[in-house]
Design a protein around this motif. Structure first.
Motif, PDB file in Angstrom:
ATOM      1  N   MET B   1       0.936  -1.214  -0.155  1.00  0.00           N
ATOM      2  CA  MET B   1      -0.191  -0.044   0.086  1.00  0.00           C
ATOM      3  C   MET B   1       0.822   1.434  -0.051  1.00  0.00           C
ATOM      4  O   MET B   1       1.978   1.197   0.665  1.00  0.00           O
ATOM      5  CB  MET B   1      -0.910  -0.166   1.155  1.00  0.00           C
ATOM      6  CG  MET B   1      -1.762   1.205   1.470  1.00  0.00           C
ATOM      7  SD  MET B   1      -3.164   1.171   0.235  1.00  0.00           S
ATOM      8  CE  MET B   1      -3.896   2.625   0.501  1.00  0.00           C
ATOM      9  N   LYS B   2       0.544   2.072  -1.063  1.00  0.00           N
ATOM     10  CA  LYS B   2       1.390   3.267  -1.027  1.00  0.00           C
ATOM     11  C   LYS B   2       0.102   4.544  -0.831  1.00  0.00           C
ATOM     12  O   LYS B   2      -0.807   4.495  -1.743  1.00  0.00           O
ATOM     13  CB  LYS B   2       1.988   3.464  -2.514  1.00  0.00           C
ATOM     14  CG  LYS B   2       3.163   4.378  -2.538  1.00  0.00           C
ATOM     15  CD  LYS B   2       3.747   4.324  -3.760  1.00  0.00           C
ATOM     16  CE  LYS B   2       4.266   5.533  -4.396  1.00  0.00           C
ATOM     17  NZ  LYS B   2       4.413   5.806  -5.883  1.00  0.00           N
ATOM     18  N   LEU B   3       0.376   5.450   0.045  1.00  0.00           N
ATOM     19  CA  LEU B   3      -0.320   6.504   0.161  1.00  0.00           C
ATOM     20  C   LEU B   3      -0.492   7.369  -1.215  1.00  0.00           C
ATOM     21  O   LEU B   3       0.246   7.853  -1.989  1.00  0.00           O
ATOM     22  CB  LEU B   3       0.150   7.658   0.993  1.00  0.00           C
ATOM     23  CG  LEU B   3      -1.054   8.690   1.465  1.00  0.00           C
ATOM     24  CD1 LEU B   3      -1.815   8.166   2.347  1.00  0.00           C
ATOM     25  CD2 LEU B   3      -0.396   9.799   2.212  1.00  0.00           C
ATOM     26  N   GLY B   4      -1.798   7.383  -1.523  1.00  0.00           N
ATOM     27  CA  GLY B   4      -2.156   8.253  -2.866  1.00  0.00           C
ATOM     28  C   GLY B   4      -2.725   9.754  -2.785  1.00  0.00           C
ATOM     29  O   GLY B   4      -2.546   9.974  -1.593  1.00  0.00           O
TER      30      GLY B   4
END
Lengths: 149, 149
Positions: B1-4
């Protein structure tokens, strides 16, 4: 008055370090600033930087999340947390070009402005407007920084 | 998960037209989208576009304010407004590159994901995660749109 950039969303937390871990480990944030104490508001603060459309993380990237942990239960954020113990969205902050003009504007609109402009977490002048006069949102108005956030 | 990208802040209101007037006349917003009804969430919705750093208002400008007026008091937003009658910050929405992957991620993290991904107000797939598992914030996760907002 011209709507400015949405600088940040203020999020109160009872445990800043746990919130930093949450944004890093669960939300996947890769750029979180070092916490510091903002004495005037009796909070320990840091910012979660969010990416722009391009995915770039620069000093004027996306709207930030400002994490706020009270250093004193009698502070404004401390009292808010007493009513909302798990934390959550506390305020929203827009930039303006001229803080004095904006201050006069909101007063002229009959809004309850909470005190005189003072130095905020980004080092520029800020003031707050009462949520009851702002559609339920505690609203911070912030002098647009010359350079980065 | 990568902060969007922080796509929008959802703000509930008992009166969408009054809120539009507030953002236009008090806050100085110059770009507010036409309201429409989102049947699946039983809300009437519009977006306040905020400027980017450059001051540009384009389709991928700043984080938006999503104004939400319930069309049914029994809807999620209707029930929220019953507890917060003047309205206010209701949720926060981040974009992701892959909604199915993000859905699986939050479930694997033990977070209460509120239903399967479905079409949201921007026409891409979305889901919500329970505020009690998200530091007090009802969090919307949204498939990043291919083009504009």
């Amino acid at each position: 008055m011209k709507l400015g950039r949405l600088n940040h969303v203020g999020v109160a937390t009872p445990d800043l370090d746990a919130s930093i871990a949450f944004y890093r480990d669960v939300m996947g944030a890769s750029d979180i600033t070092e916490p510091f104490v903002l004495e005037s508001q009796k909070v320990r603060v840091c910012f979660v930087n969010t990416p722009r459309d391009s995915g770039a993380l620069d000093t004027r990237g996306g709207t930030q999340i400002e994490l706020l942990e009270p250093t004193d239960p009698d502070s404004a954020v401390g009292k808010w947390l007493a009513r909302n113990p798990m934390g959550g969205q506390h305020h929203i902050c827009y930039e303006v070009e001229d803080i004095a003009q904006a201050h006069a504007w909101f007063i002229a609109q009959g809004k309850r402005v909470l005190g005189e402009p003072r130095i905020g977490a980004h080092g520029t002048m800020i003031f707050f407007v009462h949520p009851k006069d702002m559609n339920g949102q505690l609203t911070e108005i912030m002098q647009r920084p010359a350079g980065g956030h």
